[in-house]
Design a protein around this motif. Structure first.
Motif, PDB file in Angstrom:
ATOM      1  N   THR A 120      56.278  30.620  37.285  1.00  0.00           N
ATOM      2  CA  THR A 120      56.750  31.872  36.811  1.00  0.00           C
ATOM      3  C   THR A 120      56.944  32.253  35.317  1.00  0.00           C
ATOM      4  O   THR A 120      57.436  33.071  34.819  1.00  0.00           O
ATOM      5  CB  THR A 120      58.490  31.630  37.150  1.00  0.00           C
ATOM      6  OG1 THR A 120      58.882  30.424  36.486  1.00  0.00           O
ATOM      7  CG2 THR A 120      58.780  31.708  38.753  1.00  0.00           C
ATOM      8  N   SER A 121      55.844  31.597  34.678  1.00  0.00           N
ATOM      9  CA  SER A 121      55.461  31.953  33.222  1.00  0.00           C
ATOM     10  C   SER A 121      54.105  32.174  33.097  1.00  0.00           C
ATOM     11  O   SER A 121      53.507  31.754  33.944  1.00  0.00           O
ATOM     12  CB  SER A 121      55.963  30.718  32.312  1.00  0.00           C
ATOM     13  OG  SER A 121      55.377  29.273  32.781  1.00  0.00           O
ATOM     14  N   PRO A 122      53.668  32.930  32.108  1.00  0.00           N
ATOM     15  CA  PRO A 122      52.206  33.347  32.088  1.00  0.00           C
ATOM     16  C   PRO A 122      51.507  31.943  31.847  1.00  0.00           C
ATOM     17  O   PRO A 122      51.793  31.424  30.845  1.00  0.00           O
ATOM     18  CB  PRO A 122      52.255  34.168  30.761  1.00  0.00           C
ATOM     19  CG  PRO A 122      53.737  34.646  30.618  1.00  0.00           C
ATOM     20  CD  PRO A 122      54.589  33.424  31.187  1.00  0.00           C
ATOM     21  N   THR A 123      50.069  32.119  32.273  1.00  0.00           N
ATOM     22  CA  THR A 123      49.022  31.201  31.988  1.00  0.00           C
ATOM     23  C   THR A 123      48.394  31.791  31.018  1.00  0.00           C
ATOM     24  O   THR A 123      47.411  32.624  30.872  1.00  0.00           O
ATOM     25  CB  THR A 123      48.138  30.936  33.274  1.00  0.00           C
ATOM     26  OG1 THR A 123      48.954  30.404  34.182  1.00  0.00           O
ATOM     27  CG2 THR A 123      46.982  30.103  32.664  1.00  0.00           C
ATOM     28  N   GLU A 124      48.500  31.653  29.412  1.00  0.00           N
ATOM     29  CA  GLU A 124      47.982  31.967  28.472  1.00  0.00           C
ATOM     30  C   GLU A 124      46.789  31.242  27.878  1.00  0.00           C
ATOM     31  O   GLU A 124      45.956  31.651  26.873  1.00  0.00           O
ATOM     32  CB  GLU A 124      49.022  32.257  27.443  1.00  0.00           C
ATOM     33  CG  GLU A 124      50.042  33.124  27.910  1.00  0.00           C
ATOM     34  CD  GLU A 124      50.998  33.461  26.876  1.00  0.00           C
ATOM     35  OE1 GLU A 124      51.057  32.847  25.931  1.00  0.00           O
ATOM     36  OE2 GLU A 124      51.782  34.341  26.978  1.00  0.00           O
ATOM     37  N   LYS A 125      46.811  29.712  28.226  1.00  0.00           N
ATOM     38  CA  LYS A 125      45.541  28.868  27.721  1.00  0.00           C
ATOM     39  C   LYS A 125      45.182  27.829  28.907  1.00  0.00           C
ATOM     40  O   LYS A 125      46.143  27.709  29.632  1.00  0.00           O
ATOM     41  CB  LYS A 125      45.864  28.285  26.323  1.00  0.00           C
ATOM     42  CG  LYS A 125      47.185  27.309  26.352  1.00  0.00           C
ATOM     43  CD  LYS A 125      47.390  27.015  25.040  1.00  0.00           C
ATOM     44  CE  LYS A 125      48.744  25.989  24.981  1.00  0.00           C
ATOM     45  NZ  LYS A 125      49.964  26.910  25.065  1.00  0.00           N
ATOM     46  N   PRO A 126      44.170  27.284  28.978  1.00  0.00           N
ATOM     47  CA  PRO A 126      43.910  26.549  29.964  1.00  0.00           C
ATOM     48  C   PRO A 126      44.795  25.323  30.223  1.00  0.00           C
ATOM     49  O   PRO A 126      44.963  24.900  31.596  1.00  0.00           O
ATOM     50  CB  PRO A 126      42.506  25.751  29.631  1.00  0.00           C
ATOM     51  CG  PRO A 126      41.968  26.817  28.680  1.00  0.00           C
ATOM     52  CD  PRO A 126      43.099  27.495  27.722  1.00  0.00           C
ATOM     53  N   THR A 127      45.642  25.055  29.478  1.00  0.00           N
ATOM     54  CA  THR A 127      46.505  23.630  29.632  1.00  0.00           C
ATOM     55  C   THR A 127      47.987  24.354  30.318  1.00  0.00           C
ATOM     56  O   THR A 127      48.934  23.411  30.873  1.00  0.00           O
ATOM     57  CB  THR A 127      46.646  22.919  28.244  1.00  0.00           C
ATOM     58  OG1 THR A 127      47.415  23.810  27.572  1.00  0.00           O
ATOM     59  CG2 THR A 127      45.458  22.424  27.817  1.00  0.00           C
ATOM     60  N   ASP A 128      48.309  25.718  30.295  1.00  0.00           N
ATOM     61  CA  ASP A 128      49.418  25.986  30.641  1.00  0.00           C
ATOM     62  C   ASP A 128      49.323  25.943  32.201  1.00  0.00           C
ATOM     63  O   ASP A 128      48.272  26.242  32.998  1.00  0.00           O
ATOM     64  CB  ASP A 128      49.576  27.598  30.352  1.00  0.00           C
ATOM     65  CG  ASP A 128      49.807  27.653  28.836  1.00  0.00           C
ATOM     66  OD1 ASP A 128      50.088  26.723  28.301  1.00  0.00           O
ATOM     67  OD2 ASP A 128      49.659  29.003  28.462  1.00  0.00           O
ATOM     68  N   ASN A 129      50.509  25.630  32.634  1.00  0.00           N
ATOM     69  CA  ASN A 129      50.669  25.558  34.119  1.00  0.00           C
ATOM     70  C   ASN A 129      49.683  24.677  35.011  1.00  0.00           C
ATOM     71  O   ASN A 129      49.614  25.013  36.211  1.00  0.00           O
ATOM     72  CB  ASN A 129      50.686  27.133  34.710  1.00  0.00           C
ATOM     73  CG  ASN A 129      51.714  28.044  34.153  1.00  0.00           C
ATOM     74  OD1 ASN A 129      53.072  27.298  33.961  1.00  0.00           O
ATOM     75  ND2 ASN A 129      51.577  29.192  33.730  1.00  0.00           N
ATOM     76  N   SER A 130      49.316  23.546  34.366  1.00  0.00           N
ATOM     77  CA  SER A 130      48.456  22.533  35.182  1.00  0.00           C
ATOM     78  C   SER A 130      49.437  21.566  35.706  1.00  0.00           C
ATOM     79  O   SER A 130      50.611  21.274  34.967  1.00  0.00           O
ATOM     80  CB  SER A 130      47.398  22.238  34.214  1.00  0.00           C
ATOM     81  OG  SER A 130      47.927  21.451  33.224  1.00  0.00           O
ATOM     82  N   GLY A 131      49.065  20.795  36.673  1.00  0.00           N
ATOM     83  CA  GLY A 131      50.082  19.641  36.997  1.00  0.00           C
ATOM     84  C   GLY A 131      51.095  19.864  37.705  1.00  0.00           C
ATOM     85  O   GLY A 131      52.187  19.180  37.877  1.00  0.00           O
TER      86      GLY A 131
END
Length: 450
Positions: free
Chosen positions: A162-173
């Motif tokens: 529910t939050s933006p993916t702005e860089k590769p490490t966001d929202n992983s895992g």
């Protein structure tokens, strides 16, 4: 959700360079998802990006929709690509390119919606009114709800982001939520959207009426039949704006678009934005490949005057006497993708009423759809029991939405896959998580049986 670098670039670096006529603003070229929303104009551009992702070839442009009808029992594959035949055979593998395309496209849509939801409320542009902000946020919530609904019914539980993916490490895992929790997110988003949206009629852009439609469908899937009936009624009772146009082909033939039949459809201009469905359905003489074609069973149903009625216009013959689907036919390919038609509201309410033992009312709704198709009404004599009415509704949905993505999901949600598709392995009622996602994010687990 971690994805491979090229896919990440699609998620957070795609520009909003395509143009939707129904969102009246020129595109801002080469603006990333992380920088778009600074004023009213860029907020609208970002919102256009959400709609563009929804209509992308991986989502309602082709791939996701094809899962719904290729997996049913109306369509045959005439080509040689074995991955398409997997849907026909009900044995989809995790390396199937279509499910990978759909997964990526749906999460791209979610990411763009998340971007709008995170940033629009913080914009201080004095020309950006509170009403406009509410509308944009409401649209993003509703589209995100549709995206999670489609993920849930296709794959089961999925990662809820529910939050933006702005860089590769966001929202992983992020681990997969349960299917129930994913559906709960859908309702949460629809509830958030409903009071923010205008009550106006717009067949290409999300309004409060669109939310009514999505809630009617959602509650039907959840077997909350009273609520499904309630929300379907909100649309059906607005006969000034929504009605079954006659004859059946009037909502799509002769370049029709945005008719009173349509609650929500996706606009394609045929130049910078095309609906690639056309090429798959049309025969070679019309510039297509006819790799998807109505099977013999569907052709027989549509051409039976007592079953198909005037819905036989969905199929035609080419110069080699072969049947092809004709819902998508325009050249250039500007055919709309139909996300929700008023016919669905009637059949949702018919099913919901039958499940509540309101059989005469259920038959009234069912017969409204049949009447538009030029068919005689069913009666308590011809369909005397609840089971008979429900089967009649199921059969009507098969023909009414013959080339739309309902059949597979209808049979699975009603628990009829074993009887109708001879598919007894319940693990196959959801599709596998794409193998590329499993390889790039170890937090994801595969569905049982794959």
């Amino acid at each position: 959700m971690r994805v491979k670098q090229p896919i990440l670039l699609l998620l957070f670096l795609l520009t909003f360079s395509s143009c939707r006529d129904f969102l009246d603003v020129k595109p801002l070229e080469s603006i990333s998802d992380t920088e778009t929303i600074t004023n009213q104009n860029s907020a609208l551009t970002a919102l256009r990006g959400v709609y563009s992702a929804l209509g992308d070839g991986g989502y309602y442009g082709t791939s996701f929709q094809s899962i719904g009808y290729l997996s049913g029992d109306n369509v045959q594959w005439t080509g040689s690509q074995s991955q398409v035949q997997e849907f026909i055979n009900k044995k989809v593998n995790a390396d199937n390119s279509t499910i990978s395309s759909a997964w990526i496209a749906i999460y791209r849509t979610i990411n763009r919606a998340n971007n709008v939801l995170a940033k629009v409320p913080t914009v201080t542009d004095p020309s950006f009114t509170t009403a406009q902000k509410n509308q944009y946020v409401g649209e993003a919530y509703a589209i995100r709800a549709l995206a999670y609904f489609d993920l849930a019914r296709t794959f089961g539980g999925v990662p809820i982001i529910t939050s933006p993916t702005e860089k590769p490490t966001d929202n992983s895992g992020i681990k997969r939520s349960t299917q129930a929790d994913t559906y709960a997110q859908v309702l949460k988003d629809l509830d958030a959207a409903e009071p923010l949206l205008p009550t106006t009629v717009d067949r290409y852009r999300v309004t409060q009426r669109t939310v009514f439609a999505l809630k009617a469908r959602f509650y039907l899937y959840q077997k909350n039949y009273a609520k499904a009936e309630e929300y379907a009624t909100k649309l059906i009772s607005d006969a000034t704006n929504y009605r079954l146009v006659k004859p059946y082909g009037a909502f799509f033939q002769s370049d029709a678009r945005g008719t009173a039949e349509s609650v929500f459809e996706i606009f394609y201009n045929g130049t910078t934005e095309v609906n690639s469905h056309r090429g798959q359905w049309q025969p070679q003489t019309n510039g297509g490949t006819r790799q998807w074609a109505p099977n013999d069973a569907l052709v027989a149903l549509l051409n039976n005057p007592a079953i198909g009625g005037n819905r036989s216009v969905l199929v035609a013959k080419d110069n080699q006497n072969r049947w092809y689907g004709n819902l998508y036919y325009r050249n250039p390919a500007s055919d709309p993708s139909y996300i929700f038609r008023i016919a669905e509201a009637y059949l949702i309410r018919a099913e919901a009423r039958a499940q509540q033992d309101k059989l005469p009312d259920a038959l009234t709704d069912l017969n409204a759809v049949r009447d538009r198709a030029g068919l005689t009404a069913l009666t308590a004599t011809t369909t005397p029991t609840k089971d008979a009415v429900l089967l009649a509704i199921e059969n009507e949905r098969r023909v009414e939405f013959a080339l739309e993505p309902h059949r597979w999901f209808d049979i699975v949600r009603t628990g009829r896959a074993s009887a109708v598709f001879n598919l007894s392995d319940a693990n196959r009622y959801v599709l596998p998580i794409p193998v590329q996602q499993l390889l790039t994010d170890k937090a994801l687990e595969q569905n049982p049986g794959y």
